[in-house]
Design an enzyme around this catalytic site. Sequence first.
Site, PDB file in Angstrom:
ATOM      1  N   LYS A 122     -17.297 -10.039   3.828  1.00  0.00           N
ATOM      2  CA  LYS A 122     -17.524  -8.981   4.817  1.00  0.00           C
ATOM      3  C   LYS A 122     -18.955  -8.985   5.346  1.00  0.00           C
ATOM      4  CE  LYS A 122     -13.785  -5.761   4.298  1.00  0.00           C
ATOM      5  NZ  LYS A 122     -13.323  -4.388   4.296  1.00  0.00           N
ATOM      6  N   LYS A 205      -6.092 -12.684   7.689  1.00  0.00           N
ATOM      7  CA  LYS A 205      -5.128 -11.617   7.397  1.00  0.00           C
ATOM      8  C   LYS A 205      -5.078 -10.606   8.544  1.00  0.00           C
ATOM      9  CE  LYS A 205      -7.408  -7.965   4.841  1.00  0.00           C
ATOM     10  NZ  LYS A 205      -7.213  -6.887   3.939  1.00  0.00           N
ATOM     11  N   LYS A 208      -7.085  -4.094  10.407  1.00  0.00           N
ATOM     12  CA  LYS A 208      -7.334  -2.988  11.338  1.00  0.00           C
ATOM     13  C   LYS A 208      -8.532  -3.288  12.225  1.00  0.00           C
ATOM     14  CE  LYS A 208      -6.496   0.406   7.758  1.00  0.00           C
ATOM     15  NZ  LYS A 208      -7.402  -0.139   6.734  1.00  0.00           N
TER      16      LYS A 208
HETATM   17  N1  AQP Z   1      -2.671  -8.081   6.134  1.00  0.00           N
HETATM   18  C1  AQP Z   1      -2.332  -7.459   5.018  1.00  0.00           C
HETATM   19  N2  AQP Z   1      -1.274  -7.887   4.288  1.00  0.00           N
HETATM   20  C2  AQP Z   1      -0.914  -7.239   3.157  1.00  0.00           C
HETATM   21  N3  AQP Z   1      -1.537  -6.137   2.684  1.00  0.00           N
HETATM   22  C3  AQP Z   1      -2.581  -5.676   3.392  1.00  0.00           C
HETATM   23  N4  AQP Z   1      -3.405  -4.625   3.210  1.00  0.00           N
HETATM   24  C4  AQP Z   1      -4.311  -4.583   4.209  1.00  0.00           C
HETATM   25  N5  AQP Z   1      -4.103  -5.601   5.064  1.00  0.00           N
HETATM   26  C5  AQP Z   1      -3.036  -6.296   4.586  1.00  0.00           C
HETATM   27  C6  AQP Z   1      -3.305  -3.702   2.082  1.00  0.00           C
HETATM   28  O1  AQP Z   1      -3.335  -2.372   2.586  1.00  0.00           O
HETATM   29  C7  AQP Z   1      -3.981  -1.538   1.615  1.00  0.00           C
HETATM   30  C8  AQP Z   1      -5.013  -0.714   2.292  1.00  0.00           C
HETATM   31  O2  AQP Z   1      -5.992  -1.561   2.808  1.00  0.00           O
HETATM   32  P1  AQP Z   1      -7.369  -0.995   3.274  1.00  0.00           P
HETATM   33  O3  AQP Z   1      -7.201  -0.276   4.524  1.00  0.00           O
HETATM   34  O4  AQP Z   1      -7.978  -0.195   2.196  1.00  0.00           O
HETATM   35  O5  AQP Z   1      -8.345  -2.195   3.423  1.00  0.00           O
HETATM   36  P2  AQP Z   1      -8.193  -3.641   3.922  1.00  0.00           P
HETATM   37  O6  AQP Z   1      -7.431  -4.466   2.960  1.00  0.00           O
HETATM   38  O7  AQP Z   1      -9.602  -4.091   4.203  1.00  0.00           O
HETATM   39  O8  AQP Z   1      -7.349  -3.480   5.261  1.00  0.00           O
HETATM   40  P3  AQP Z   1      -7.718  -3.966   6.682  1.00  0.00           P
HETATM   41  O9  AQP Z   1      -6.633  -3.604   7.595  1.00  0.00           O
HETATM   42  O10 AQP Z   1      -8.140  -5.409   6.662  1.00  0.00           O
HETATM   43  O11 AQP Z   1      -8.949  -3.044   7.041  1.00  0.00           O
HETATM   44  P4  AQP Z   1     -10.364  -3.459   7.570  1.00  0.00           P
HETATM   45  O12 AQP Z   1     -10.115  -4.250   8.806  1.00  0.00           O
HETATM   46  O13 AQP Z   1     -11.058  -2.167   7.833  1.00  0.00           O
HETATM   47  O14 AQP Z   1     -11.038  -4.263   6.493  1.00  0.00           O
HETATM   48  C9  AQP Z   1      -4.570  -2.444   0.532  1.00  0.00           C
HETATM   49  O15 AQP Z   1      -3.730  -2.381  -0.598  1.00  0.00           O
HETATM   50  C10 AQP Z   1      -4.532  -3.797   1.172  1.00  0.00           C
HETATM   51  O16 AQP Z   1      -4.385  -4.844   0.202  1.00  0.00           O
END
Ligand code: AQP
Length: 343
Positions: A122, A205, A208
Site C-alpha cells: 500500500k 484484486k 474499492k
Molecule cells: N477482491 C476481493 N476478493 C475477495 N475478497 C475481498 N475483500 C476485499 N476485496 C476482495 C474482502 O472484503 C473484506 C473487507 O475488505 P476491506 O474493505 O476491509 O479492505 P480491502 O481488502 O482493502 O478491500 P478493498 O476493496 O481493496 O478496499 P481498498 O481499496 O480501500 O483497499 C475483507 O475480508 C477482504 O478480504
Amino acid sequence: MTSGSTPPVATKGRILSGIQPTGNLHLGNYLGAIRNWVALQNDFECLFCIVDLHAITVWQEPAALTHATREVAAGMIAAGIDPVANALFVQSHVPAHAQLAWVFNCVARLGWLNRMTQFKDKAGKDREKASAGLYVYPNLMAADILVYKATHVPVGEDQKQHLELARDIAQKFNSDYGVEVFPQPEPVIRGPGMRVMSLRDGSKKMSKSDPSDFSRINMTDDADAIAGKVRKATTDPHPLPDSVAGLEGRAEAANLLNIYAALTDQTLEQVVTEQAGQQFSGFKAKLTDTAVAVLGPINAEMKRLMNDPAEIDKVLARGAAKANAIAEPVLAEVYRTVGFLSR
Ligand code: AQP
C-alpha cells in the site's frame, strides 16, 4: 470509561469482522467476505465493525467517508447481516479500539511491523510519504480483535499475516505481564474464500479504491451498469477451455469463471465443464444475468435503507452500545494490568 469484570465470551465463540468504508462495496467484498459473514451469524456471536479509523490511514474525502460509512452499513444489512442479533457498528464509536491500539503500539516490535507485506504494497515506492497510521495499521487491527477477546476472525488471504501479528501481540502482552488476558484468535475460513480480481486486469484484486469504476461491480450497480461492465471486462481471443488446467496464463478468463462459479454455488471444475468451448460473448451474457439476479434484490434493499439515513444511524448507535459494553471492561482490565492509575 466504566470498569468492572469482562463479560464472558459466548460459548459458541465470538467473531470480529471488519470492513473499510473506503468507497463502494463491490462483488469482491460480497463474495469474498460478506456472504460468508452472513452464514457465520448462525454459529457465532458476531461483531461487525465498519473500520473508519483504518480507512483514514490513506486520504479520505470527509463527506465521502461519512456517506460510505452509512452505505457499507446499508450494504451489509441488505446482504443479510442481522444487526439486531449481532452488533453492527462504527469503529470510531467505540473509543477502546484506539485506546488499546496505543498499548499495542508499545507491545509490538518494529521488526514485526517491518515484515508486513500489506504496508509495503500500500505504501508503494514512496514509503517516506505513507502515513504513520498505515504503518501501525496491524496494531489497530489487533486491538479490533482483542478488545472483544474474539476467539475467531474470518480472514482473506491478504489479512492472514495481520492475524498472525495479532496472535503475537496477544501472546507477548500475556507473557510480559504474566497474565492470561487475551485468547489466541483463530482464523475461520468458511465457503470458497475466493479472491475476486479486477475486471480490467486479472492480476489485480477487485478493489474499492481502484480509480476505474469499470474494474469492479459495485453492490449499488443496477442491471445496466452490471451488463456494461461485464461486456467491457477484459478477456482474450480464445474460447473457454475444457479443463481448469486450460486456464493457466488466462487470468481474466479464470476470474470471470470463478465469479460465475461463486454466484451459482458451483465449483470451478463444474463451471469449466459446463462452459467448455463457449465464446466469451455468450458466457458474459449468462454471467450478467446471474450477477443481476443475485445483486438486484440486495441493491434494491440498499437503496431503500439509504433513503432513511437516520434509521441507519440508529442501528449503528445500538451496535456501538453493545460493542462498548464488551470493550470497556476489557480495556479496564488491560489498563489495570499495565499499571495505569485508576480514575
Ligand atoms: N477482491 C476481493 N476478493 C475477495 N475478497 C475481498 N475483500 C476485499 N476485496 C476482495 C474482502 O472484503 C473484506 C473487507 O475488505 P476491506 O474493505 O476491509 O479492505 P480491502 O481488502 O482493502 O478491500 P478493498 O476493496 O481493496 O478496499 P481498498 O481499496 O480501500 O483497499 C475483507 O475480508 C477482504 O478480504
